[in-house]
Scaffold this motif. Sequence first.
Motif, PDB file in Angstrom:
ATOM      1  N   VAL A 126     -53.664  34.350 -34.274  1.00  0.00           N
ATOM      2  CA  VAL A 126     -53.632  33.830 -32.983  1.00  0.00           C
ATOM      3  C   VAL A 126     -55.753  33.296 -33.086  1.00  0.00           C
ATOM      4  O   VAL A 126     -56.650  34.050 -33.682  1.00  0.00           O
ATOM      5  CB  VAL A 126     -53.853  35.462 -32.412  1.00  0.00           C
ATOM      6  N   ASN A 127     -56.010  32.114 -32.261  1.00  0.00           N
ATOM      7  CA  ASN A 127     -56.627  31.495 -32.128  1.00  0.00           C
ATOM      8  C   ASN A 127     -57.796  32.153 -31.631  1.00  0.00           C
ATOM      9  O   ASN A 127     -57.753  32.236 -30.164  1.00  0.00           O
ATOM     10  CB  ASN A 127     -56.654  30.393 -31.808  1.00  0.00           C
ATOM     11  N   SER A 128     -59.342  32.509 -31.995  1.00  0.00           N
ATOM     12  CA  SER A 128     -59.879  33.433 -30.333  1.00  0.00           C
ATOM     13  C   SER A 128     -60.217  32.867 -29.853  1.00  0.00           C
ATOM     14  O   SER A 128     -60.555  33.022 -28.536  1.00  0.00           O
ATOM     15  CB  SER A 128     -60.819  33.846 -31.531  1.00  0.00           C
ATOM     16  N   SER A 129     -60.057  31.223 -29.655  1.00  0.00           N
ATOM     17  CA  SER A 129     -60.604  30.546 -28.582  1.00  0.00           C
ATOM     18  C   SER A 129     -59.620  30.538 -27.809  1.00  0.00           C
ATOM     19  O   SER A 129     -59.892  29.980 -26.118  1.00  0.00           O
ATOM     20  CB  SER A 129     -60.811  29.071 -29.372  1.00  0.00           C
ATOM     21  N   GLU A 130     -58.680  30.623 -27.799  1.00  0.00           N
ATOM     22  CA  GLU A 130     -57.078  30.807 -26.869  1.00  0.00           C
ATOM     23  C   GLU A 130     -56.831  32.264 -26.125  1.00  0.00           C
ATOM     24  O   GLU A 130     -56.321  32.142 -25.531  1.00  0.00           O
ATOM     25  CB  GLU A 130     -56.534  30.200 -27.509  1.00  0.00           C
ATOM     26  N   LEU A 131     -57.883  33.202 -26.530  1.00  0.00           N
ATOM     27  CA  LEU A 131     -57.200  34.550 -26.624  1.00  0.00           C
ATOM     28  C   LEU A 131     -58.180  34.975 -25.349  1.00  0.00           C
ATOM     29  O   LEU A 131     -59.751  34.525 -24.579  1.00  0.00           O
ATOM     30  CB  LEU A 131     -57.882  35.814 -27.613  1.00  0.00           C
ATOM     31  N   LEU A 132     -56.989  35.757 -24.455  1.00  0.00           N
ATOM     32  CA  LEU A 132     -57.651  36.280 -22.752  1.00  0.00           C
ATOM     33  C   LEU A 132     -57.557  37.688 -22.720  1.00  0.00           C
ATOM     34  O   LEU A 132     -58.908  38.503 -22.391  1.00  0.00           O
ATOM     35  CB  LEU A 132     -57.156  35.707 -21.950  1.00  0.00           C
TER      36      LEU A 132
ATOM     37  N   ILE B 133     -49.674  44.415 -26.653  1.00  0.00           N
ATOM     38  CA  ILE B 133     -49.590  42.309 -26.051  1.00  0.00           C
ATOM     39  C   ILE B 133     -50.689  41.531 -26.119  1.00  0.00           C
ATOM     40  O   ILE B 133     -51.942  42.252 -26.075  1.00  0.00           O
ATOM     41  CB  ILE B 133     -48.711  43.330 -24.650  1.00  0.00           C
ATOM     42  N   ILE B 134     -50.890  40.368 -26.324  1.00  0.00           N
ATOM     43  CA  ILE B 134     -52.373  39.803 -26.506  1.00  0.00           C
ATOM     44  C   ILE B 134     -52.303  38.834 -25.422  1.00  0.00           C
ATOM     45  O   ILE B 134     -51.091  37.988 -25.449  1.00  0.00           O
ATOM     46  CB  ILE B 134     -51.784  38.586 -27.900  1.00  0.00           C
ATOM     47  N   ILE B 135     -52.544  37.992 -24.325  1.00  0.00           N
ATOM     48  CA  ILE B 135     -52.243  37.220 -23.771  1.00  0.00           C
ATOM     49  C   ILE B 135     -53.167  36.013 -23.778  1.00  0.00           C
ATOM     50  O   ILE B 135     -54.512  36.227 -24.081  1.00  0.00           O
ATOM     51  CB  ILE B 135     -52.668  37.672 -22.357  1.00  0.00           C
ATOM     52  N   LEU B 136     -52.544  35.432 -24.316  1.00  0.00           N
ATOM     53  CA  LEU B 136     -53.424  33.756 -24.232  1.00  0.00           C
ATOM     54  C   LEU B 136     -53.968  32.258 -23.290  1.00  0.00           C
ATOM     55  O   LEU B 136     -51.672  32.438 -22.795  1.00  0.00           O
ATOM     56  CB  LEU B 136     -52.746  33.644 -25.763  1.00  0.00           C
ATOM     57  N   GLU B 137     -54.221  31.345 -23.431  1.00  0.00           N
ATOM     58  CA  GLU B 137     -54.325  31.092 -22.671  1.00  0.00           C
ATOM     59  C   GLU B 137     -53.979  29.184 -23.325  1.00  0.00           C
ATOM     60  O   GLU B 137     -55.409  29.342 -23.803  1.00  0.00           O
ATOM     61  CB  GLU B 137     -55.428  30.550 -21.585  1.00  0.00           C
ATOM     62  N   ILE B 138     -53.030  28.892 -23.525  1.00  0.00           N
ATOM     63  CA  ILE B 138     -53.378  27.524 -23.964  1.00  0.00           C
ATOM     64  C   ILE B 138     -53.143  26.220 -23.432  1.00  0.00           C
ATOM     65  O   ILE B 138     -52.081  26.442 -22.481  1.00  0.00           O
ATOM     66  CB  ILE B 138     -52.102  27.686 -25.096  1.00  0.00           C
ATOM     67  N   ASP B 139     -53.825  25.588 -23.258  1.00  0.00           N
ATOM     68  CA  ASP B 139     -53.832  23.738 -22.173  1.00  0.00           C
ATOM     69  C   ASP B 139     -53.532  24.496 -20.571  1.00  0.00           C
ATOM     70  O   ASP B 139     -52.947  24.036 -20.606  1.00  0.00           O
ATOM     71  CB  ASP B 139     -52.550  23.327 -22.674  1.00  0.00           C
ATOM     72  N   GLY B 140     -54.531  25.316 -20.149  1.00  0.00           N
ATOM     73  CA  GLY B 140     -53.988  26.045 -19.537  1.00  0.00           C
ATOM     74  C   GLY B 140     -53.087  26.922 -18.399  1.00  0.00           C
ATOM     75  O   GLY B 140     -53.026  27.381 -17.389  1.00  0.00           O
ATOM     76  N   ARG B 141     -52.383  27.123 -19.536  1.00  0.00           N
ATOM     77  CA  ARG B 141     -50.718  27.948 -18.971  1.00  0.00           C
ATOM     78  C   ARG B 141     -50.922  29.245 -19.995  1.00  0.00           C
ATOM     79  O   ARG B 141     -51.571  29.186 -20.919  1.00  0.00           O
ATOM     80  CB  ARG B 141     -49.742  27.058 -19.900  1.00  0.00           C
ATOM     81  N   LEU B 142     -50.527  30.699 -19.794  1.00  0.00           N
ATOM     82  CA  LEU B 142     -50.692  31.845 -19.451  1.00  0.00           C
ATOM     83  C   LEU B 142     -49.481  31.964 -20.734  1.00  0.00           C
ATOM     84  O   LEU B 142     -48.281  31.027 -20.506  1.00  0.00           O
ATOM     85  CB  LEU B 142     -50.384  32.789 -18.672  1.00  0.00           C
ATOM     86  N   TYR B 143     -49.958  32.549 -22.063  1.00  0.00           N
ATOM     87  CA  TYR B 143     -48.564  33.073 -22.607  1.00  0.00           C
ATOM     88  C   TYR B 143     -48.547  34.059 -23.426  1.00  0.00           C
ATOM     89  O   TYR B 143     -49.779  34.719 -23.861  1.00  0.00           O
ATOM     90  CB  TYR B 143     -48.809  32.183 -24.344  1.00  0.00           C
TER      91      TYR B 143
END
Length: 94
Positions: free
Chosen positions: A11-17, A55-65
């Motif tokens: 996981v990239n920390s810049s995408e981590l929520l 569980i890891i929640i990410l934001e990539i290009d404005g969308r949650l994953y």
Amino acid sequence: MFAHIGEDYVVNSSELLLIMSYDIFMSSEDNLRILESLKNEDRLVVINDDLKKSIIILEIDGRLYAIVSPVSSTTIAKRFLNFNYYVDNYLDES
């Protein structure tokens, strides 16, 4: 910075929520709805069906994953902190 979260996933920390215990996350009705929505939109990855620790929640290009990981949330958090500590010390020595 990146952290390994299980098997072949990083996981990239810049995408981590959010990094949270799976059991705690699943105890909320609101969180269950969020997870169901992400699953329906093919934005949920379960690394190991038999072992769900975080569980890891990410934001990539404005969308949650969301990624369900077999690695505990505290271990993943420590991996991010240790990487940051290593890089900071390495850069100070140069």
